[in-house]
Design an enzyme around this catalytic site. Structure first.
Site, mmCIF file in Angstrom:
data_model
loop_
_atom_site.group_PDB
_atom_site.id
_atom_site.type_symbol
_atom_site.label_atom_id
_atom_site.label_comp_id
_atom_site.label_asym_id
_atom_site.label_seq_id
_atom_site.Cartn_x
_atom_site.Cartn_y
_atom_site.Cartn_z
ATOM 1 N N HIS A 22 3.458 -17.617 -7.063
ATOM 2 C CA HIS A 22 4.483 -17.950 -6.078
ATOM 3 C C HIS A 22 5.009 -19.334 -6.420
ATOM 4 O O HIS A 22 4.253 -20.304 -6.465
ATOM 5 C CB HIS A 22 3.917 -17.946 -4.659
ATOM 6 C CG HIS A 22 4.956 -18.286 -3.628
ATOM 7 N ND1 HIS A 22 5.738 -17.326 -3.026
ATOM 8 C CD2 HIS A 22 5.357 -19.482 -3.130
ATOM 9 C CE1 HIS A 22 6.572 -17.910 -2.180
ATOM 10 N NE2 HIS A 22 6.365 -19.213 -2.226
ATOM 11 N N CYS A 23 6.300 -19.412 -6.672
ATOM 12 C CA CYS A 23 6.913 -20.675 -7.073
ATOM 13 C C CYS A 23 7.638 -21.294 -5.877
ATOM 14 O O CYS A 23 8.663 -20.757 -5.432
ATOM 15 C CB CYS A 23 7.898 -20.462 -8.228
ATOM 16 S SG CYS A 23 8.668 -21.998 -8.785
ATOM 17 N N PRO A 24 7.144 -22.392 -5.331
ATOM 18 C CA PRO A 24 7.812 -22.998 -4.176
ATOM 19 C C PRO A 24 9.186 -23.559 -4.519
ATOM 20 O O PRO A 24 10.038 -23.701 -3.643
ATOM 21 C CB PRO A 24 6.843 -24.113 -3.758
ATOM 22 C CG PRO A 24 6.086 -24.445 -4.998
ATOM 23 C CD PRO A 24 5.943 -23.150 -5.738
ATOM 24 N N ASN B 157 10.253 -18.240 -3.893
ATOM 25 C CA ASN B 157 10.089 -16.810 -4.131
ATOM 26 C C ASN B 157 8.900 -16.601 -5.063
ATOM 27 O O ASN B 157 8.461 -17.519 -5.754
ATOM 28 C CB ASN B 157 11.362 -16.225 -4.767
ATOM 29 C CG ASN B 157 11.431 -14.716 -4.653
ATOM 30 O OD1 ASN B 157 10.600 -14.088 -3.994
ATOM 31 N ND2 ASN B 157 12.425 -14.107 -5.289
#
Length: 550
Positions: A401-403, A407
């Site tokens: 999960h890439c902040p 997304n």
């Protein structure tokens, strides 16, 4: 906590010349270990058992010298044919020893499903409890027999939330013993996570007490996070209990989870907290600011000499790349990363149970890995999928999960994400080279009392600010691009690299790390860049678990 008390397994040695006699002292080697009905049942010797019963007239209903029944020994060592013979010749399926343990209790120790079927079909009471209140479901949880537990829940309707005499459910026991797969199954079936035993402890307390990080992680991700704040009768939360026992890593994980989910920071963007918006607006703002600074302070800076054709070409190429980066940023931020549709129902029912009709040996979805169960979405997910606690969905081929894009990165948007970081790297690199060239070729008249670097900062603060921000951005995206390229070449995800020890499908027959999805660098890269993902159906070699099933 004390699990079911059980005598030593009396199965013979492979060379066949020594053994353990259920009627004799445990561990004493004897020349002929099979001397009566109980020992014949323990060793699974049906021919000798028939001789003792039909020729010698021995009873199958009498216990041995320790008070254990022949049917218990057959159940422990998974001899369904012996169990069937004993029942047909008068064996009581509900006969209990001095601790009120039945044959079904003993079958649960080693997960003897075939024997359990024989016992239940012959009238065995699934909910029979021993002197501690342990039922078969408790014993299965104590020994991590996940398949057995699921079988008696589905086929026999066993109560998976039943408490023992101390108020502890099977989930308490699985959490304490650290059996993460058993925890997943029980949570998948909606076992109550907030139950407190006579000491006020929840399953999370017992997982923290034993210091098992994976068990704690599974419980925290599947729960509503209120369990993190529950105190036992001594006034300790799970995190405090772990700290008191010296389990520092567990205490850190639980404390951090409590801070993130405890409402200590209401803003969506704060230390350790990722809201639904995430950090994507910050990154978008940084990209726009850098683009504006590059155009106004580097390319069109009033004190710089006129832009040459070469500098102009590279400069506006960088601006074009920045625009493409913004487009890719929007795509990987807004695109479905590979969400798996959750079940709409609250819980799996016996009439429509997703585990009931699975053929483990033939199913394309079920690989015999209990980590495929999602307790939140109530689905059996593909092997490489994972539930994201931020997106609240299971994501196929979950990478991370890439902040910064707010997304997940998964099967359907990993190509977009990789192109985004590559374009970001090229943009930042071209911008840095152009800015350094413009500053280096700038030829001001420098007073004797002033240094060149000071004059540059004074005359071109925008260019210096751009260089500083661009250097930070370049170091981040370059590292990310190299890591992603390396993983794509090996067809492995960030999640798998970080948690390789937890995934049995990443271990070969020798128990060492082996990626069954690695088809070689050329094929991995070709499939990824042509299709946008690499097909999981073509496995290079079977994993350890699949080899065991086969």
């Amino acid at each position: 906590m004390t699990e079911i008390e059980l005598v030593v397994d009396p199965k013979p040695q492979q060379n066949g010349d020594t053994g353990r006699n259920p009627n004799g002292s445990p561990g004493a080697p004897i020349a002929n270990p099979i001397v009566d009905v109980c020992s014949a049942s323990a060793y699974g010797d049906l021919e000798k058992l028939r001789g003792f019963v039909e020729r010698d007239g021995q009873s199958v209903s009498n216990p041995d010298g320790h008070g254990y029944y022949a049917l218990q020994w057959a159940a422990l060592n998974n001899f369904p044919d012996v169990a069937q013979y004993l029942i047909e010749h008068g064996g009581d399926v509900n006969a209990a020893d001095h601790r009120r343990q039945t044959a079904l209790h003993w079958a649960a120790v080693h997960g003897s499903i075939p024997v359990a079927d024989v016992l239940v079909q012959s009238g065995a009471r699934v909910e029979a409890a021993d002197i501690n209140g342990y039922r078969a479901v408790h014993v299965a949880a104590q020994y991590g027999q996940t398949s057995f537990l699921n079988h008696i829940i589905v086929k026999c309707g066993a109560d998976y939330d039943a408490p023992d005499n101390d108020g502890r459910s099977p989930l308490h026991w699985a959490a304490y013993k650290g059996y993460a797969d058993t925890i997943r199954l029980l949570l998948f079936r909606d076992a109550y996570q907030g139950r407190q035993d006579e000491k006020g402890c929840t399953p999370l307390h017992w997982a923290a007490l034993s210091g098992n990080v994976e068990a704690c992680t599974v419980l925290v991700h599947a729960g509503n996070k209120s369990e993190l704040q529950v105190k036992d009768k001594s006034g300790f939360t799970p995190a405090e209990l772990a700290a008191n026992r010296g389990h520092r890593h567990v205490a850190y994980v639980l404390s951090n989870a409590a801070k993130i989910n405890g409402g200590l920071c209401e803003d969506k963007i704060c230390a350790g907290t990722i809201g639904t918006t995430g950090y994507a607006p910050i990154l978008l703002f940084v990209i726009i600011i850098l683009t504006v600074l590059f155009i106004n302070s580097v390319l069109l800076g009033p004190s710089f000499p006129k832009v040459t054709a070469v500098v102009g070409l590279w400069g506006w190429t960088g601006v074009s790349f920045a625009v493409v980066s913004l487009i890719m940023f929007y795509r990987c931020s807004s695109k479905d990363p590979g969400y798996i549709k959750p079940n709409s129902g609250k819980s799996a029912t016996r009439t429509s149970d997703p585990l009931l009709d699975i053929d483990i040996s033939n199913s394309s979805i079920w690989k015999g890995n209990w980590s495929q169960l999602c307790a939140t979405c109530k689905i059996i997910r593909p092997v490489r999928s994972k539930h994201c606690p931020y997106c609240k969905h299971c994501v196929e081929q979950f990478d991370h999960h890439c902040p910064w894009i707010s997304n997940c990165v998964g099967k359907k948007n990993r190509w977009d994400f990789f192109v985004f970081v590559c374009m970001g790297t090229l943009t930042a690199f071209i911008g840095a080279v152009t800015a350094v060239h413009r500053l280096w070729t700038w030829s001001p008249i420098i007073p004797s009392s002033e240094k060149w670097i000071h004059l540059v900062v004074v005359e071109h603060p925008g260019a210096i600010l751009f260089l500083g921000m661009d250097a930070i951005l370049l170091s981040g995206v370059l590292t990310l691009a190299v890591v992603q390229a390396s993983q794509i070449a090996r067809n492995i995800t960030t999640n798998e690299m970080a948690n390789a020890a937890r995934y049995s499908y990443l271990r070969g027959p020798d128990g060492r790390f082996r990626n069954p999805y690695n088809h070689g660098c050329r094929k991995n890269c070709t499939d990824f860049f042509i299709h946008g993902y690499i097909n999981d159906d073509e496995v290079a070699w079977p994993s350890l678990q699949e080899a065991q099933i086969a």
